[in-house]
Design a protein around this motif. Structure first.
Motif, PDB file in Angstrom:
ATOM      1  N   TYR A   8      31.291 -18.661 -13.351  1.00 23.69           N
ATOM      2  CA  TYR A   8      32.735 -18.644 -13.610  1.00 23.69           C
ATOM      3  C   TYR A   8      33.454 -19.563 -12.615  1.00 23.69           C
ATOM      4  O   TYR A   8      34.325 -20.339 -12.993  1.00 23.69           O
ATOM      5  N   PRO A  52      40.908 -13.531 -31.367  1.00 27.73           N
ATOM      6  CA  PRO A  52      42.336 -13.299 -31.613  1.00 27.73           C
ATOM      7  C   PRO A  52      42.890 -12.114 -30.837  1.00 27.73           C
ATOM      8  O   PRO A  52      44.074 -12.089 -30.502  1.00 27.73           O
ATOM      9  N   SER A  53      42.055 -11.138 -30.526  1.00 30.00           N
ATOM     10  CA  SER A  53      42.588  -9.945 -29.873  1.00 30.00           C
ATOM     11  C   SER A  53      42.942 -10.210 -28.418  1.00 30.00           C
ATOM     12  O   SER A  53      43.745  -9.504 -27.836  1.00 30.00           O
ATOM     13  N   CYS A  54      42.338 -11.244 -27.812  1.00 30.35           N
ATOM     14  CA  CYS A  54      42.633 -11.461 -26.396  1.00 30.35           C
ATOM     15  C   CYS A  54      42.993 -12.898 -26.069  1.00 30.35           C
ATOM     16  O   CYS A  54      43.494 -13.155 -24.982  1.00 30.35           O
ATOM     17  N   GLY A  55      42.742 -13.837 -26.973  1.00 29.86           N
ATOM     18  CA  GLY A  55      43.145 -15.211 -26.730  1.00 29.86           C
ATOM     19  C   GLY A  55      42.089 -16.090 -26.080  1.00 29.86           C
ATOM     20  O   GLY A  55      42.326 -17.274 -25.857  1.00 29.86           O
ATOM     21  N   ASP A  56      40.913 -15.532 -25.749  1.00 23.96           N
ATOM     22  CA  ASP A  56      39.847 -16.373 -25.197  1.00 23.96           C
ATOM     23  C   ASP A  56      39.452 -17.425 -26.218  1.00 23.96           C
ATOM     24  O   ASP A  56      39.389 -17.153 -27.424  1.00 23.96           O
ATOM     25  N   GLY A  73      39.617 -18.493 -20.692  1.00 29.57           N
ATOM     26  CA  GLY A  73      39.412 -17.075 -20.930  1.00 29.57           C
ATOM     27  C   GLY A  73      38.880 -16.386 -19.697  1.00 29.57           C
ATOM     28  O   GLY A  73      38.890 -16.944 -18.600  1.00 29.57           O
ATOM     29  N   CYS A  74      38.392 -15.188 -19.899  1.00 32.65           N
ATOM     30  CA  CYS A  74      37.964 -14.360 -18.782  1.00 32.65           C
ATOM     31  C   CYS A  74      36.624 -14.829 -18.226  1.00 32.65           C
ATOM     32  O   CYS A  74      35.955 -15.696 -18.785  1.00 32.65           O
ATOM     33  N   SER A  75      36.212 -14.232 -17.138  1.00 36.62           N
ATOM     34  CA  SER A  75      34.965 -14.621 -16.468  1.00 36.62           C
ATOM     35  C   SER A  75      33.767 -14.442 -17.398  1.00 36.62           C
ATOM     36  O   SER A  75      32.831 -15.241 -17.368  1.00 36.62           O
ATOM     37  N   ILE A  76      33.796 -13.412 -18.219  1.00 38.65           N
ATOM     38  CA  ILE A  76      32.638 -13.146 -19.084  1.00 38.65           C
ATOM     39  C   ILE A  76      32.539 -14.218 -20.177  1.00 38.65           C
ATOM     40  O   ILE A  76      31.462 -14.766 -20.434  1.00 38.65           O
ATOM     41  N   PHE A  97      30.050  -2.296 -21.425  1.00 45.90           N
ATOM     42  CA  PHE A  97      31.518  -2.350 -21.410  1.00 45.90           C
ATOM     43  C   PHE A  97      32.002  -2.755 -22.804  1.00 45.90           C
ATOM     44  O   PHE A  97      32.274  -3.941 -23.056  1.00 45.90           O
ATOM     45  N   ARG A 145      34.438  -5.479 -23.645  1.00 47.73           N
ATOM     46  CA  ARG A 145      34.168  -6.830 -23.181  1.00 47.73           C
ATOM     47  C   ARG A 145      33.064  -7.527 -23.971  1.00 47.73           C
ATOM     48  O   ARG A 145      32.723  -8.675 -23.693  1.00 47.73           O
ATOM     49  N   HIS A 187      41.213 -13.838 -14.485  1.00 49.00           N
ATOM     50  CA  HIS A 187      41.739 -13.588 -15.821  1.00 49.00           C
ATOM     51  C   HIS A 187      42.167 -12.129 -15.966  1.00 49.00           C
ATOM     52  O   HIS A 187      41.514 -11.225 -15.429  1.00 49.00           O
ATOM     53  N   HIS A 205      41.892 -10.003 -18.208  1.00 43.53           N
ATOM     54  CA  HIS A 205      40.903  -9.043 -18.733  1.00 43.53           C
ATOM     55  C   HIS A 205      39.993  -8.541 -17.634  1.00 43.53           C
ATOM     56  O   HIS A 205      39.595  -7.377 -17.618  1.00 43.53           O
ATOM     57  N   ASP A 206      39.641  -9.446 -16.735  1.00 44.45           N
ATOM     58  CA  ASP A 206      38.809  -9.029 -15.606  1.00 44.45           C
ATOM     59  C   ASP A 206      39.592  -8.091 -14.696  1.00 44.45           C
ATOM     60  O   ASP A 206      39.070  -7.078 -14.231  1.00 44.45           O
ATOM     61  N   GLY A 219      46.323  -9.422 -21.744  1.00 46.59           N
ATOM     62  CA  GLY A 219      46.227 -10.211 -22.966  1.00 46.59           C
ATOM     63  C   GLY A 219      47.536 -10.889 -23.290  1.00 46.59           C
ATOM     64  O   GLY A 219      48.294 -11.236 -22.387  1.00 46.59           O
ATOM     65  N   HIS A 220      47.797 -11.073 -24.583  1.00 41.96           N
ATOM     66  CA  HIS A 220      49.009 -11.807 -24.969  1.00 41.96           C
ATOM     67  C   HIS A 220      50.159 -10.881 -25.348  1.00 41.96           C
ATOM     68  O   HIS A 220      51.243 -11.343 -25.664  1.00 41.96           O
ATOM     69  N   PHE A 248      36.027 -11.226  -6.708  1.00 42.36           N
ATOM     70  CA  PHE A 248      36.014 -12.635  -7.104  1.00 42.36           C
ATOM     71  C   PHE A 248      36.027 -13.560  -5.889  1.00 42.36           C
ATOM     72  O   PHE A 248      36.324 -14.747  -5.999  1.00 42.36           O
TER      73      PHE A 248
END
Lengths: 169, 417
Positions: free
Chosen positions: A25, A46-50, A72-75, A130, A133, B351, B353-354, B369-370, B413
């Motif tokens: 990441y 779509p649910s989170c924007g990644d 997007g997120c680290s994952i 998770f 995620r 991020h 989400h994290d 999120g958005h 992080f």
């Protein structure tokens, strides 16, 4: 229900945020589009924007290299970064097989890690613990599936939860 | 909670004791629920009202001739009067029950939208929730009307000047969010309503976030229509409110057709029931409306002024603590006095989400999120944000838990505390 399961099998943040994941990441590999790409695809959650954009260079049935972009997120981002390394040099067939295994690992927390050698990608095995995620981890692989299927002259039935499409190639 | 506590800081310990869910643990930590802009928790009185209805008076309303139906009808209609009083409506006939704010806004978009012509303008803001954007996009596709947007000013707020730039002689509908679910800012609705009236436009207010947190009076706002949801103000899910000025509602065509909303039906045509039943086709959500009445009692007992003061104090504390963290960006007005109960932020390029996943492991529930406001995210130039939102049962110690969780996320992080 979760608490019962958790009391028998404690779920720790360390299961999700393995050092390998955080390393990818912070220092993503193969970031950016490839000039020699033969096919490009993208997808988003779509649910989170990644979002992930993927460019793949395929020559004589072999994946010569991949580049990725997106946010997007680290994952989601480390999953893509690790994927670009793990897929390089594989035949189309081998890459698609590997993608299948990784997606099984990402979605099933009873996946047998001894059954297949996934190398560093095993660091993503904690994602299955998770549930919210899982889609983050899957995104890059759904985009890869779309690209590789297209390279093989097939079409992928669109996963409505994670829309993907070929952008060139 | 006695009348003597009104207008003073809330006795949160006494309030918390009435919310059974606040006693639970999450991952071995006390639940710190900071996702109130998404939905609020429910006090025992609301849960009891819900089960009490099914245990003692369940019946279909408005048509039964038996005792249960009479009691259920009276209880349901009583809540309509409570809602009218809560928002300062001049009559209970102005209160329509829907499923949620989204359905209330869709009702308006469908019925008012049918009157628009190509070139007519619908004015929204840059901060709309998708529920006050997508229905109007559908209207433009059907009618050729166009959307215009009131932009944010330099302080990320909707103000009178940015509104003036968007409203003109072509404006037919102005539909704006009262309190942003991301920025926490309160729009100057009364002034904007004045501008709408001056050009003959209809003024719609999305009060989904404001009705739970600040006193809302439809007369003071100068609104023609107002929409909000029960579940964001201690009530159950599945109940929305549409308020409209009586003469305007009377002039609207029905949205949904069916039972309950008719007067006389022949094979060819029907006439409509009187307000508000014209807009309540089919068996409504009787149980949840009745339970919403218990939520309104709860809010009234404490007093909306006291709730607003409590939220403002917590927000100020949270903005102060969060803004001391290195690498933390807060979106929305810089002055805590300009905002209420909602703080969207990003921390150290981690991020959201994290951030949310790591906080959840400490029992801290936030949203990431958005926030159903993708255009606003683009305006702010971020793909997503974390969001903490407060309500009457939250305490300073919970803000401290949020801050501790953020520091832990930072450590994970690779950032030093």
């Amino acid at each position: 229900m979760t608490s019962n399961r958790e009391s028998q099998n404690p779920i720790d943040l360390d299961d999700l945020y393995r050092d390998v994941i955080l390393d990818h990441y912070r220092s993503p590999r193969n970031r950016g589009a490839r000039d020699d790409a033969t096919i490009s695809a993208e997808g988003f959650n779509p649910s989170c924007g990644d979002e992930i954009q993927l460019s793949v260079a395929i020559l004589d049935g072999t994946v010569n290299g991949l580049g990725f972009g997106g946010s997007g997120c680290s994952i989601s981002q480390s999953s893509a970064s690790m994927m670009t390394e793990a897929m390089t040099g594989r035949s189309l067939e081998s890459a698609r097989e590997m993608s299948k295994h990784v997606q099984q690992m990402l979605t099933d927390d009873t996946f047998d890690l001894d059954a297949v050698d996934l190398g560093d990608l095993e660091a993503l095995s904690g994602v299955a613990k998770f549930p919210v995620r899982i889609k983050c981890g899957l995104l890059a692989w759904k985009v890869l599936d779309q690209a590789l299927a297209n390279a093989s002259g097939e079409s992928v039935s669109d996963d409505s939860d994670i829309p993907t499409r070929v952008t060139s190639g | 909670m006695t009348a003597a506590t009104k207008g003073t800081p809330l006795d949160t310990a006494a309030i918390r004791a009435q919310f059974p869910i606040l006693a639970r643990e999450v991952h071995g930590h006390p639940l710190v629920y900071l996702d109130n802009a998404a939905t609020t928790q429910k006090p025992q009185a609301v849960i009891d009202a819900l089960t009490g209805y099914y245990s003692t008076m369940n019946a279909n309303i408005h048509r039964g001739l038996h005792t249960l139906a009479e009691e259920a009808t009276a209880a349901y209609e009583h809540v309509r009067k409570q809602v009218a009083e809560f928002i300062g409506a001049s009559s209970h006939r102005e209160v329509v029950f829907t499923r949620n704010t989204t359905e209330s806004l869709n009702l308006l978009a469908y019925t008012l939208g049918a009157r628009l012509k190509p070139g007519d303008e619908i004015v929204l803001t840059a901060a709309e929730h998708h529920s006050n954007l997508v229905p109007w996009q559908l209207v433009t596709q059907r009618t050729g009307a166009v959307l215009r947007f009131i932009e944010l000013n330099d302080d990320q707020q909707i103000d009178v000047d940015t509104a003036r730039a968007a409203i003109n002689a072509n404006t037919r509908i102005v539909s704006i969010v009262h309190m942003s679910n991301v920025l926490g800012s309160i729009a100057p609705v009364a002034e904007i309503a004045e501008m709408a009236r001056a050009v003959g436009a209809t003024m719609i207010v999305d009060a989904a976030q404001s009705a739970p947190h600040i006193p809302v009076d439809v007369g003071e706002l100068g609104a023609d229509y107002l929409a909000f949801s029960a579940h964001k103000m201690l009530g159950p899910t599945g109940v929305g409110v549409l308020w409209g000025r009586q003469e305007l509602l009377a002039d609207l065509d029905p949205f949904l057709g069916g039972g309950e909303m008719i007067s006389v039906v022949t094979r060819e045509e029907s006439s409509w029931a009187a307000l508000p039943h014209k807009f309540e086709a089919g068996t409504p959500n009787i149980a949840d409306v009745i339970a919403f009445g218990a939520a309104l009692d709860f809010l009234n007992e404490i007093g909306m002024d006291a709730i607003a003061a409590h939220d403002a104090e917590l927000t100020e504390y949270a903005v102060d603590r969060l803004s001391r963290l290195e690498g933390l960006d807060i979106y929305g007005p810089a002055d805590p006095a300009e905002r209420s109960a909602v703080i969207a932020f990003n921390y150290r390029d981690i991020h959201s989400h994290d951030v949310a996943t790591i906080l959840d492991r400490s029992g801290v529930a936030i949203r990431a999120g958005h926030h159903c406001a993708q255009p606003l995210m683009r305006t702010l130039g971020v793909p997503a944000t974390a969001r903490a939102s407060f309500y009457l049962y939250n305490e300073r110690s919970e803000i401290d838990a949020l801050v501790d969780g953020l520091l832990e996320a930072g450590e994970r992080f690779g950032f030093e505390r």
